[in-house]
Design an enzyme around this catalytic site. Sequence first.
Site, short mmCIF file in Angstrom:
data_model
loop_
_atom_site.label_atom_id
_atom_site.label_comp_id
_atom_site.label_asym_id
_atom_site.label_seq_id
_atom_site.Cartn_x
_atom_site.Cartn_y
_atom_site.Cartn_z
N CYS A 86 0.84 -1.20 0.00
CA CYS A 86 0.00 0.00 0.00
C CYS A 86 0.88 1.26 0.00
O CYS A 86 1.61 1.50 -0.96
CB CYS A 86 -0.99 -0.04 1.17
SG CYS A 86 -2.33 1.17 1.05
N HIS B 109 -3.88 -4.94 0.01
CA HIS B 109 -3.45 -5.46 1.31
C HIS B 109 -3.54 -6.98 1.29
O HIS B 109 -4.61 -7.54 1.51
CB HIS B 109 -4.33 -4.90 2.43
CG HIS B 109 -4.07 -3.47 2.74
ND1 HIS B 109 -3.07 -3.05 3.60
CD2 HIS B 109 -4.66 -2.34 2.28
CE1 HIS B 109 -3.07 -1.73 3.67
NE2 HIS B 109 -4.03 -1.27 2.87
N GLU C 62 -2.56 -9.05 3.43
CA GLU C 62 -2.88 -9.56 4.76
C GLU C 62 -4.37 -9.44 5.08
O GLU C 62 -4.85 -10.04 6.06
CB GLU C 62 -2.05 -8.83 5.82
CG GLU C 62 -2.49 -7.42 6.16
CD GLU C 62 -2.10 -6.34 5.15
OE1 GLU C 62 -2.35 -5.15 5.45
OE2 GLU C 62 -1.56 -6.68 4.09
#
Length: 196
Positions: A77, A175, A177
């Site tokens: 990001c 993202h 994650e």
Amino acid sequence: MKIAIIDYGAGNVKSIEFALQRLGFESELTSDANTIKAADRVIFPGVGEASSAMHMLQSTGLDRLIPSLKQPVLGICLGMQLMCNHCEEGDTKGLGIFDVNVVKFNTDLKVPQVGWNTIFNLKSDLFKTVEENSYMYLVHSYYVPIHKNSIATSDYGLDYSVALHKDNFYGVQFHPEKSGKIGEQVLENFIVNSNK
């Protein structure tokens, strides 16, 4: 496998640590230059505003350290955006790893882009076993235009670079994650398959 997550006060690092744990990898959150240099893999996260994040990097010398790293580095990001030459947000000079500028979305669509979007034109081992048009989670108002280091594309009113690769440096706008099993596959690919 030593994995360092760069700690400079900008990023939701807990979710990255948890995602790595689910994959069976331990990581260390650190701002120590020697620890970062000694790591096998480095993750450069970022959530927030570009100019203040860059000031935090400069205050600790991380702005000089990151471009000098020789092991695989993954910017996530804002981390990816700071690896570029310049970001319109806060008129911020970046680290200059990727020779491209980060610009603000100029679209009739709602900005920031928040939510799930497809990624396509996948061109790297970073996306090994990831299918074209898989969905990833994104939150951003600024984007990287398509250019020579693009390894994946997304579309939000226009096509833009959603992932970059140059030498030992990788970047993703999404993202991983927070993108479920497919995002975790990208993290695992970075750890296992990046060989620069």
